[in-house]
Design a protein around this motif. Structure first.
Motif, PDB file in Angstrom:
ATOM      1  N   ARG A  76       0.786  -1.138   0.070  1.00 14.14           N
ATOM      2  CA  ARG A  76      -0.137   0.123   0.024  1.00 14.14           C
ATOM      3  C   ARG A  76       1.023   1.227  -0.078  1.00 14.14           C
ATOM      4  NH1 ARG A  76      -5.065  -0.078   4.114  1.00 14.14           N
ATOM      5  NH2 ARG A  76      -5.499  -1.709   2.793  1.00 14.14           N
ATOM      6  N   ASN A  79       2.553   1.472  -3.483  1.00 17.61           N
ATOM      7  CA  ASN A  79       1.388   2.108  -4.389  1.00 17.61           C
ATOM      8  C   ASN A  79       1.393   3.859  -4.201  1.00 17.61           C
ATOM      9  OD1 ASN A  79      -0.477   1.808  -6.630  1.00 17.61           O
ATOM     10  ND2 ASN A  79      -1.936   2.169  -4.648  1.00 17.61           N
ATOM     11  N   ARG A  80       1.343   4.165  -2.972  1.00 13.20           N
ATOM     12  CA  ARG A  80       1.116   5.505  -2.666  1.00 13.20           C
ATOM     13  C   ARG A  80       2.236   6.373  -3.150  1.00 13.20           C
ATOM     14  NH1 ARG A  80       1.153   5.670   2.822  1.00 13.20           N
ATOM     15  NH2 ARG A  80       3.214   7.060   2.651  1.00 13.20           N
ATOM     16  N   LEU A  82       4.505   5.753  -5.384  1.00  8.88           N
ATOM     17  CA  LEU A  82       4.712   5.664  -6.768  1.00  8.88           C
ATOM     18  C   LEU A  82       3.575   6.429  -7.496  1.00  8.88           C
ATOM     19  CD1 LEU A  82       5.207   1.735  -7.719  1.00  8.88           C
ATOM     20  CD2 LEU A  82       6.754   3.707  -7.678  1.00  8.88           C
ATOM     21  N   HIS A  83       2.391   6.555  -7.007  1.00  6.63           N
ATOM     22  CA  HIS A  83       1.374   7.459  -7.397  1.00  6.63           C
ATOM     23  C   HIS A  83       1.772   8.700  -7.351  1.00  6.63           C
ATOM     24  CE1 HIS A  83      -2.681   9.097  -7.739  1.00  6.63           C
ATOM     25  NE2 HIS A  83      -2.901   7.848  -8.351  1.00  6.63           N
ATOM     26  N   ASP A  84       2.083   8.967  -5.930  1.00  7.46           N
ATOM     27  CA  ASP A  84       2.267  10.534  -5.503  1.00  7.46           C
ATOM     28  C   ASP A  84       3.638  10.789  -6.318  1.00  7.46           C
ATOM     29  OD1 ASP A  84       0.195  10.284  -3.870  1.00  7.46           O
ATOM     30  OD2 ASP A  84       1.597  10.126  -1.975  1.00  7.46           O
ATOM     31  N   GLU A  85       4.718  10.262  -6.244  1.00  6.23           N
ATOM     32  CA  GLU A  85       6.022  10.751  -6.973  1.00  6.23           C
ATOM     33  C   GLU A  85       6.072  10.722  -8.495  1.00  6.23           C
ATOM     34  OE1 GLU A  85       8.249  12.262  -5.435  1.00  6.23           O
ATOM     35  OE2 GLU A  85       7.333  11.927  -3.384  1.00  6.23           O
ATOM     36  N   LEU A  87       2.917   9.754 -11.156  1.00  4.80           N
ATOM     37  CA  LEU A  87       1.572  10.123 -11.620  1.00  4.80           C
ATOM     38  C   LEU A  87       0.877  11.465 -11.154  1.00  4.80           C
ATOM     39  CD1 LEU A  87      -0.392   6.718 -11.318  1.00  4.80           C
ATOM     40  CD2 LEU A  87       0.718   7.518 -13.126  1.00  4.80           C
ATOM     41  N   ASN A  88       1.344  11.752  -9.821  1.00  2.00           N
ATOM     42  CA  ASN A  88       0.788  13.293  -9.403  1.00  2.00           C
ATOM     43  C   ASN A  88       1.941  14.372  -9.674  1.00  2.00           C
ATOM     44  OD1 ASN A  88      -1.416  12.123  -8.582  1.00  2.00           O
ATOM     45  ND2 ASN A  88      -1.012  12.320  -6.261  1.00  2.00           N
ATOM     46  N   LYS A  89       2.943  14.000 -10.365  1.00  2.00           N
ATOM     47  CA  LYS A  89       3.841  14.902 -10.744  1.00  2.00           C
ATOM     48  C   LYS A  89       4.396  14.771 -12.186  1.00  2.00           C
ATOM     49  CE  LYS A  89       5.610  15.602  -5.943  1.00  2.00           C
ATOM     50  NZ  LYS A  89       7.016  15.104  -5.091  1.00  2.00           N
ATOM     51  N   THR A  93       8.102  14.167 -13.882  1.00  2.00           N
ATOM     52  CA  THR A  93       8.174  13.009 -14.659  1.00  2.00           C
ATOM     53  C   THR A  93       8.960  13.303 -16.188  1.00  2.00           C
ATOM     54  OG1 THR A  93       6.729  11.778 -13.420  1.00  2.00           O
ATOM     55  CG2 THR A  93       7.477  10.753 -15.467  1.00  2.00           C
ATOM     56  N   GLN A 220      11.163   6.397 -13.557  1.00  2.00           N
ATOM     57  CA  GLN A 220      11.072   7.592 -14.665  1.00  2.00           C
ATOM     58  C   GLN A 220      11.920   7.337 -15.990  1.00  2.00           C
ATOM     59  OE1 GLN A 220      11.463  10.631 -12.056  1.00  2.00           O
ATOM     60  NE2 GLN A 220       9.354  11.292 -11.643  1.00  2.00           N
TER      61      GLN A 220
END
Length: 335
Positions: A76, A79-80, A82-85, A87-89, A93, A220
């Motif tokens: 968990r 997943n958080r 990878l998502h935060d660093e 997909l959310n940036k 990236t 990345q």
């Protein structure tokens, strides 16, 4: 006190372990890649463009496992992160697309170089990346080079010039490898040196500007690298791919080359973390010596000359001199 000594000893052990792995990885990659590209076998030879893609995918997998370890082996949390660093940036990236594309080009060029040059000549000539990295560091990061460093760059260029100097032994080797193919190999190494210097400095600049971990940055890089790599596969080798498939010509040796190439970026990251430049220079020098000996005794595709040895010694000396950091002498204490 005991805890501090134990921590220091562990740090020293990690330093030499990372350098030992770097020597092994650099030497074995060059030699196995050269051997795999010159080995005569029945059927089609493996496509170097597909090997580059597989190496990128393995690097992503290794970095995801390292982030998973840093996340205390919690899926968990992984997943958080990878998502935060990632997909959310999206802009952060996307910054990695430029060095990633250049690294992909460089990795493909190394296969071209080692298909046309012996391992020893390649290893020494590839040290010109020290020169290109230094020049890009001065122009892009506003770094200032000392007298010893400028001197080392002059020695480096002189050494590489000697290594590339035509000799009688090269004339005999020309029976197997034409002068044209040697020229192709040299051009491939020179372009790889420039791409390595630029991409390395650009990557360093990005790492300094953000607080993201090196493993996230490598994920990345690998993501874009695999996309650019796949584009290269279909543009340059699409016809062969449709005839014989993606994994044509793959054998145990090919997989060893792919794994070693994937390890490269991770090993360098570990060396940056645990070792200093002087020890890194020592590792490079040791790798050159090992490549020369194995290329002569095992691969038997290289005949060393006195001019080559002189050039190689100059390159090794330049590697050490570039890393040399003279400590200012302290003022003597008067009694």
């Amino acid at each position: 006190m005991f805890q501090e000594e134990k921590s220091q000893e562990m740090s020293t052990n990690l330093k030499y372990l990372s350098l030992g792995i770097l020597v092994f990885q650099t030497t074995s990659l060059v030699l196995t890649m050269r051997y795999s590209r010159t080995l005569k076998e029945e059927g089609p030879r493996y496509l170097s463009s597909t090997a580059v893609v597989i190496a990128e995918l393995l690097k992503i997998l290794a970095c995801v496992l390292l982030v998973y370890k840093d996340s205390k082996c919690n899926l968990r949390t992984l997943n958080r992160v990878l998502h935060d660093e990632i997909l959310n940036k999206p802009m952060e990236t996307l910054k990695l697309a430029i060095p990633s594309g250049i690294y992909t080009l460089q990795n493909n060029l190394l296969y071209v170089a080692l298909s046309n040059l012996d391992a020893a000549t390649y290893q020494v000539t590839y040290q010109l990346k020290i020169l290109t990295t230094a020049l890009f560091s001065v122009s892009m990061l506003s770094k200032k080079l000392g007298v010893y460093q400028w001197l080392s760059l002059v020695i480096l260029m002189t050494g590489v010039a000697f290594v590339q100097w035509p000799s009688d032994s090269q004339a005999t080797a020309a029976k197997e490898h034409s002068a044209g193919s040697q020229f192709v190999g040299l051009i491939a190494v020179l372009i790889a040196c420039f791409s390595s210097g630029f991409a390395g400095v650009y990557f360093e600049k990005i790492l300094k500007e953000t607080k993201q971990s090196v493993w996230i940055r490598n994920i990345q890089l690998g993501f874009f690298g695999s996309i650019f790599g796949l584009m290269g596969v279909y543009i340059y080798d699409g016809e062969q791919l449709s005839k014989n498939g993606f994994f044509q010509g793959y054998n145990k040796l090919t997989w060893i080359v792919v794994v070693l190439q994937a390890l490269g970026g991770l090993v360098i990251a570990a060396v940056i973390k645990y070792a200093d430049n002087i020890l890194k220079g020592f590792a490079t020098s040791l790798s050159i010596i090992l490549s020369t000996l194995i290329s002569y005794f095992w691969l038997q595709d290289f005949v060393p000359t006195s001019v080559f040895f002189f050039g190689a010694v100059l390159v090794i000396a330049a590697t050490f001199l570039y890393s040399y950091d003279p400590k200012p002498a302290g003022n003597p204490i008067k009694a």
